[in-house]
Motif scaffolding. Structure first.
Motif, PDB file in Angstrom:
ATOM      1  N   LEU A   1       0.823  -1.208   0.000  1.00 34.50           N
ATOM      2  CA  LEU A   1       0.000   0.000   0.000  1.00 34.50           C
ATOM      3  C   LEU A   1       0.858   1.260   0.000  1.00 34.50           C
ATOM      4  N   THR A   2       1.945   1.241   0.752  1.00 36.73           N
ATOM      5  CA  THR A   2       2.826   2.411   0.812  1.00 36.73           C
ATOM      6  C   THR A   2       3.485   2.682  -0.539  1.00 36.73           C
ATOM      7  N   LEU A   3       3.990   1.637  -1.177  1.00 36.78           N
ATOM      8  CA  LEU A   3       4.582   1.802  -2.508  1.00 36.78           C
ATOM      9  C   LEU A   3       3.527   2.252  -3.509  1.00 36.78           C
ATOM     10  N   ASN A   4       2.327   1.700  -3.381  1.00 35.45           N
ATOM     11  CA  ASN A   4       1.224   2.067  -4.264  1.00 35.45           C
ATOM     12  C   ASN A   4       0.862   3.542  -4.122  1.00 35.45           C
ATOM     13  N   PHE A   5       1.042   4.081  -2.920  1.00 34.25           N
ATOM     14  CA  PHE A   5       0.765   5.491  -2.671  1.00 34.25           C
ATOM     15  C   PHE A   5       1.882   6.387  -3.224  1.00 34.25           C
TER      16      PHE A   5
ATOM     17  N   VAL B   1     -16.588   9.340 -13.576  1.00 33.57           N
ATOM     18  CA  VAL B   1     -17.052   8.076 -13.002  1.00 33.57           C
ATOM     19  C   VAL B   1     -16.126   7.643 -11.858  1.00 33.57           C
ATOM     20  N   PRO B   2     -16.656   7.272 -10.688  1.00 33.81           N
ATOM     21  CA  PRO B   2     -15.803   6.802  -9.584  1.00 33.81           C
ATOM     22  C   PRO B   2     -15.097   5.500  -9.944  1.00 33.81           C
ATOM     23  N   VAL B   3     -13.894   5.331  -9.403  1.00 35.70           N
ATOM     24  CA  VAL B   3     -13.101   4.135  -9.683  1.00 35.70           C
ATOM     25  C   VAL B   3     -13.822   2.880  -9.214  1.00 35.70           C
ATOM     26  N   ARG B   4     -14.482   2.942  -8.068  1.00 33.57           N
ATOM     27  CA  ARG B   4     -15.151   1.745  -7.538  1.00 33.57           C
ATOM     28  C   ARG B   4     -16.241   1.233  -8.490  1.00 33.57           C
ATOM     29  N   ASP B   5     -16.883   2.146  -9.239  1.00 39.55           N
ATOM     30  CA  ASP B   5     -17.898   1.717 -10.203  1.00 39.55           C
ATOM     31  C   ASP B   5     -17.266   0.968 -11.373  1.00 39.55           C
TER      32      ASP B   5
ATOM     33  N   GLN C   1      -3.967   2.562  -8.918  1.00 40.03           N
ATOM     34  CA  GLN C   1      -3.797   2.296  -7.492  1.00 40.03           C
ATOM     35  C   GLN C   1      -4.838   1.318  -6.978  1.00 40.03           C
ATOM     36  N   ALA C   2      -6.083   1.499  -7.389  1.00 41.01           N
ATOM     37  CA  ALA C   2      -7.159   0.616  -6.932  1.00 41.01           C
ATOM     38  C   ALA C   2      -6.955  -0.808  -7.421  1.00 41.01           C
TER      39      ALA C   2
END
Length: 324
Positions: A19-23, A90-94, A294-295
């Motif tokens: 997660l840290t590298l992804n950020f 459009v949101p990423v989660r969609d 990232q998602a």
């Protein structure tokens, strides 16, 4: 309990590192995504519009890196991945909600089928290694393993889709008319046949060779000689003695393969224009859509580490030596 605790601790440390590298990686890349989005509309980029868009996509420059980091961690576990640059607004989660089921259905089922067939054929190839059956299976698996799977995908698409017109060329279902019920399900299956065949055949060689080598190694153990001395049948020795121990390394590889199901089969989904996560990852990388990248990486890391942890627990039940 010590074994389980070590595995759980490793899971959380590895997930935090990912997660840290992804950020950090997207924030170290040059350019301003907000300016790039606005420039697509062909109008003059206004500073106030850029600032408003930065807030909308979660890249405010007024916030410190630490506050952005903790907000990113919180949003990752609450499903708030921001707004996609490619599909704005459009949101990423969609986008993930519409892509994940296609990838899990196609790649997941193909991985399970390939594992079951490849493991059984590999056991036969290892047990009959000195016979024509074992030699033939080994040669075929080596040929499959050396075969570029994206080339196989293009050949299947060209021959059975373009020339013979037996199967569709793209998409996950027919878009010519509105389908529902069984007609929709049959259309999904029909469109998934060629991609599924590509994935099954492409990974079959690895499963066969892995299981064959494991069987050859296990057959040299003393307990196999003891089973033969007892007069047990060849099928019983293979099923109850050799395969039970030889399959342990394959179980680990299978767990990791299930973890990578979320990432999809990138080239296969691109060739068949299949609307899965792999295809979305390709579009996001080309367009530098950092929130979507990232998602997707978050779910890939979570699925791979989760599958690895699950396989460690399966090992406990299959291999008594890990309980000591």
């Amino acid at each position: 309990m010590k074994y389980i605790f070590q595995k759980i601790l490793f899971f959380f440390i590895a997930l935090w590192t990912a997660l840290t590298l992804n950020f950090l990686i997207p924030r170290l890349m040059p350019g301003d995504p907000a300016e790039r989005i606005l420039s697509r509309f062909g109008s003059e980029v206004n500073e106030s519009a850029v600032k408003a868009l930065r807030i909308a996509i979660g890249l405010e420059k007024d916030k410190s890196l630490f506050s952005q980091y903790f907000e990113y961690i919180k949003n990752s576990f609450t499903g708030n991945f921001g707004i996609s640059y490619v599909y704005y607004p459009v949101p990423v989660r969609d986008i993930l909600a519409s892509s994940l089921p296609w990838t899990i259905g196609l790649v997941g089922i193909s991985t399970v089928i390939s594992f079951l067939i490849g493991t059984w054929l590999g056991a036969i190839a290892g047990y009959k290694r000195d016979k024509p059956t074992g030699t033939t299976l080994t040669i075929i698996s080596l040929m499959i393993k050396a075969f570029p799977y994206f080339w196989l995908a293009m050949m299947l698409l060209y021959i059975f889709g373009y020339v013979l017109k037996w199967f569709p060329l793209s998409n996950a279902y027919s878009t010519k008319e509105l389908l529902s019920g069984w007609r929709f399900i049959s259309s999904v299956i029909y469109h998934a046949i060629l991609p599924a065949i590509t994935l099954v055949v492409a990974s079959l060689g690895s499963w066969i060779l892995t299981m064959r080598n494991n069987i050859v190694s296990v057959l040299a153990e003393d307990y196999i000689l003891l089973a033969e001395a007892k007069g047990l049948s060849q099928e019983e020795i293979l099923r109850n003695y050799a395969m039970r121990n030889a399959i342990l390394p394959s179980i680990t590889a299978f767990g990791l393969s299930l973890g990578f199901v979320v990432s999809g089969a990138l080239l296969t989904e691109i060739v068949f224009s299949y609307p899965g996560v792999g295809y979305q990852l390709y579009r996001a990388a080309v367009s530098q859509d950092y929130p979507l990248i990232q998602a997707i990486f978050f779910f890939i890391s979570l699925s791979v580490l989760g599958a690895n942890l699950l396989m460690d627990f399966v090992y406990i039940s299959l291999d008594p030596r890990t309980r000591g």
